[in-house]
Write a protein that holds these residues in place. Structure first.
Motif, mmCIF file in Angstrom:
data_model
loop_
_atom_site.group_PDB
_atom_site.id
_atom_site.type_symbol
_atom_site.label_atom_id
_atom_site.label_comp_id
_atom_site.label_asym_id
_atom_site.label_seq_id
_atom_site.Cartn_x
_atom_site.Cartn_y
_atom_site.Cartn_z
ATOM 1 N N GLU A 198 0.827 -1.213 0.000
ATOM 2 C CA GLU A 198 0.000 0.000 0.000
ATOM 3 C C GLU A 198 0.861 1.262 0.000
ATOM 4 O O GLU A 198 0.503 2.266 -0.601
ATOM 5 C CB GLU A 198 -0.979 0.004 1.160
ATOM 6 C CG GLU A 198 -0.344 -0.068 2.523
ATOM 7 C CD GLU A 198 -1.364 -0.267 3.625
ATOM 8 O OE1 GLU A 198 -2.282 0.546 3.762
ATOM 9 O OE2 GLU A 198 -1.214 -1.246 4.359
ATOM 10 N N LEU A 199 2.032 1.215 0.626
ATOM 11 C CA LEU A 199 2.928 2.356 0.598
ATOM 12 C C LEU A 199 3.598 2.461 -0.772
ATOM 13 O O LEU A 199 3.770 3.550 -1.308
ATOM 14 C CB LEU A 199 3.981 2.250 1.706
ATOM 15 C CG LEU A 199 4.914 3.447 1.855
ATOM 16 C CD1 LEU A 199 4.143 4.738 2.070
ATOM 17 C CD2 LEU A 199 5.884 3.212 3.002
ATOM 18 N N ALA A 200 3.960 1.331 -1.353
ATOM 19 C CA ALA A 200 4.554 1.324 -2.697
ATOM 20 C C ALA A 200 3.595 1.948 -3.701
ATOM 21 O O ALA A 200 3.996 2.765 -4.536
ATOM 22 C CB ALA A 200 4.910 -0.098 -3.110
ATOM 23 N N THR A 201 2.333 1.581 -3.627
ATOM 24 C CA THR A 201 1.324 2.125 -4.539
ATOM 25 C C THR A 201 1.256 3.636 -4.418
ATOM 26 O O THR A 201 1.213 4.354 -5.420
ATOM 27 C CB THR A 201 -0.056 1.505 -4.238
ATOM 28 O OG1 THR A 201 0.040 0.099 -4.401
ATOM 29 C CG2 THR A 201 -1.131 2.061 -5.148
ATOM 30 N N GLU A 202 1.270 4.141 -3.182
ATOM 31 C CA GLU A 202 1.202 5.584 -2.946
ATOM 32 C C GLU A 202 2.457 6.289 -3.464
ATOM 33 O O GLU A 202 2.375 7.325 -4.114
ATOM 34 C CB GLU A 202 1.026 5.851 -1.444
ATOM 35 C CG GLU A 202 0.765 7.283 -1.091
ATOM 36 C CD GLU A 202 -0.620 7.772 -1.490
ATOM 37 O OE1 GLU A 202 -0.757 8.972 -1.746
ATOM 38 O OE2 GLU A 202 -1.548 6.955 -1.567
ATOM 39 N N LEU A 203 3.634 5.715 -3.201
ATOM 40 C CA LEU A 203 4.890 6.331 -3.657
ATOM 41 C C LEU A 203 4.981 6.369 -5.182
ATOM 42 O O LEU A 203 5.414 7.359 -5.764
ATOM 43 C CB LEU A 203 6.091 5.587 -3.078
ATOM 44 C CG LEU A 203 6.322 5.743 -1.577
ATOM 45 C CD1 LEU A 203 7.431 4.812 -1.108
ATOM 46 C CD2 LEU A 203 6.640 7.185 -1.221
ATOM 47 N N VAL A 204 4.553 5.291 -5.832
ATOM 48 C CA VAL A 204 4.589 5.241 -7.300
ATOM 49 C C VAL A 204 3.560 6.214 -7.877
ATOM 50 O O VAL A 204 3.839 6.944 -8.831
ATOM 51 C CB VAL A 204 4.356 3.803 -7.805
ATOM 52 C CG1 VAL A 204 4.154 3.784 -9.314
ATOM 53 C CG2 VAL A 204 5.536 2.905 -7.417
ATOM 54 N N ALA A 205 2.369 6.263 -7.288
ATOM 55 C CA ALA A 205 1.310 7.151 -7.787
ATOM 56 C C ALA A 205 1.704 8.622 -7.687
ATOM 57 O O ALA A 205 1.321 9.424 -8.538
ATOM 58 C CB ALA A 205 0.012 6.904 -7.021
ATOM 59 N N THR A 206 2.476 8.982 -6.669
ATOM 60 C CA THR A 206 2.870 10.382 -6.502
ATOM 61 C C THR A 206 4.124 10.737 -7.291
ATOM 62 O O THR A 206 4.531 11.891 -7.314
ATOM 63 C CB THR A 206 3.122 10.714 -5.019
ATOM 64 O OG1 THR A 206 4.216 9.932 -4.552
ATOM 65 C CG2 THR A 206 1.889 10.484 -4.181
ATOM 66 N N GLY A 207 4.748 9.744 -7.899
ATOM 67 C CA GLY A 207 5.951 10.012 -8.673
ATOM 68 C C GLY A 207 7.228 10.014 -7.868
ATOM 69 O O GLY A 207 8.271 10.430 -8.359
ATOM 70 N N ALA A 208 7.172 9.558 -6.620
ATOM 71 C CA ALA A 208 8.372 9.530 -5.774
ATOM 72 C C ALA A 208 9.194 8.270 -5.994
ATOM 73 O O ALA A 208 10.362 8.219 -5.628
ATOM 74 C CB ALA A 208 7.986 9.634 -4.299
ATOM 75 N N ALA A 209 8.581 7.231 -6.575
ATOM 76 C CA ALA A 209 9.283 5.958 -6.737
ATOM 77 C C ALA A 209 8.813 5.255 -7.993
ATOM 78 O O ALA A 209 7.776 5.585 -8.562
ATOM 79 C CB ALA A 209 9.045 5.060 -5.520
ATOM 80 N N ARG A 210 9.598 4.275 -8.382
ATOM 81 C CA ARG A 210 9.255 3.422 -9.517
ATOM 82 C C ARG A 210 9.260 1.983 -9.012
ATOM 83 O O ARG A 210 10.191 1.557 -8.333
ATOM 84 C CB ARG A 210 10.289 3.588 -10.624
ATOM 85 C CG ARG A 210 9.999 2.721 -11.840
ATOM 86 C CD ARG A 210 11.070 2.857 -12.918
ATOM 87 N NE ARG A 210 11.379 4.256 -13.207
ATOM 88 C CZ ARG A 210 12.610 4.738 -13.299
ATOM 89 N NH1 ARG A 210 13.654 3.960 -13.109
ATOM 90 N NH2 ARG A 210 12.816 6.004 -13.578
ATOM 91 N N GLN A 211 8.204 1.218 -9.330
ATOM 92 C CA GLN A 211 8.166 -0.182 -8.924
ATOM 93 C C GLN A 211 9.145 -0.968 -9.770
ATOM 94 O O GLN A 211 9.343 -0.683 -10.944
ATOM 95 C CB GLN A 211 6.766 -0.763 -9.080
ATOM 96 C CG GLN A 211 6.624 -2.106 -8.417
ATOM 97 C CD GLN A 211 5.178 -2.535 -8.270
ATOM 98 O OE1 GLN A 211 4.280 -1.716 -8.381
ATOM 99 N NE2 GLN A 211 4.978 -3.786 -8.017
ATOM 100 N N ARG A 212 9.786 -1.961 -9.171
ATOM 101 C CA ARG A 212 10.800 -2.721 -9.879
ATOM 102 C C ARG A 212 10.896 -4.134 -9.326
ATOM 103 O O ARG A 212 10.429 -4.386 -8.225
ATOM 104 C CB ARG A 212 12.151 -2.021 -9.771
ATOM 105 C CG ARG A 212 12.614 -1.769 -8.364
ATOM 106 C CD ARG A 212 13.934 -1.015 -8.294
ATOM 107 N NE ARG A 212 14.984 -1.724 -8.978
ATOM 108 C CZ ARG A 212 15.662 -1.231 -10.022
ATOM 109 N NH1 ARG A 212 15.406 -0.034 -10.464
ATOM 110 N NH2 ARG A 212 16.600 -1.937 -10.610
ATOM 111 N N PRO A 213 11.496 -5.029 -10.094
ATOM 112 C CA PRO A 213 11.730 -6.365 -9.553
ATOM 113 C C PRO A 213 12.760 -6.286 -8.430
ATOM 114 O O PRO A 213 13.443 -5.274 -8.280
ATOM 115 C CB PRO A 213 12.274 -7.164 -10.741
ATOM 116 C CG PRO A 213 12.686 -6.157 -11.741
ATOM 117 C CD PRO A 213 11.949 -4.884 -11.459
#
Length: 108
Positions: A9-24
């Motif tokens: 749920e934190l990853a989703t929020e960080l990616v949605a705001t542009g602070a992070a990119r999801q990765r393997p």
């Protein structure tokens, strides 16, 4: 680049705001960000560089806290050099205070 292992749920929020990119899962060392009370398996993200990153991370923490109005969230970082307790926050914690803590304790 900072690689984090975070609750989904934190990853989703960080990616949605542009602070992070999801990765393997990265091969090198990672930092595990533990949010007490978060559910589900871990997700790997890399924090993106930019002037807004700290504020976006702070907003993600506050948004997560606002989803749990009945309790505070505790944030810890576990990495190759040990474990650090960052802070406790709730939905009313000022964004500026969260941003200062994120900058100091997570990003150095």
């Amino acid at each position: 680049m900072i690689y984090l292992c975070v609750p989904p749920e934190l990853a989703t929020e960080l990616v949605a705001t542009g602070a992070a990119r999801q990765r393997p899962k990265p091969r090198g060392s990672i930092v595990e960000l533990i949010v007490t009370g978060a559910t589900g398996a871990a997700t790997f993200v890399s924090l993106l560089q930019g002037p807004e990153t700290v504020l976006r991370i702070a907003r993600a923490f506050r948004a997560l806290a606002q989803k749990r109005p009945d309790k505070r969230i505790e944030v810890h970082i576990k990495g190759p050099k040990g474990e650090v307790h960052l802070f406790d926050c709730d939905g009313d914690t000022p964004l500026e205070e969260l941003a200062a803590l994120v900058k100091r304790d997570l990003l150095g």
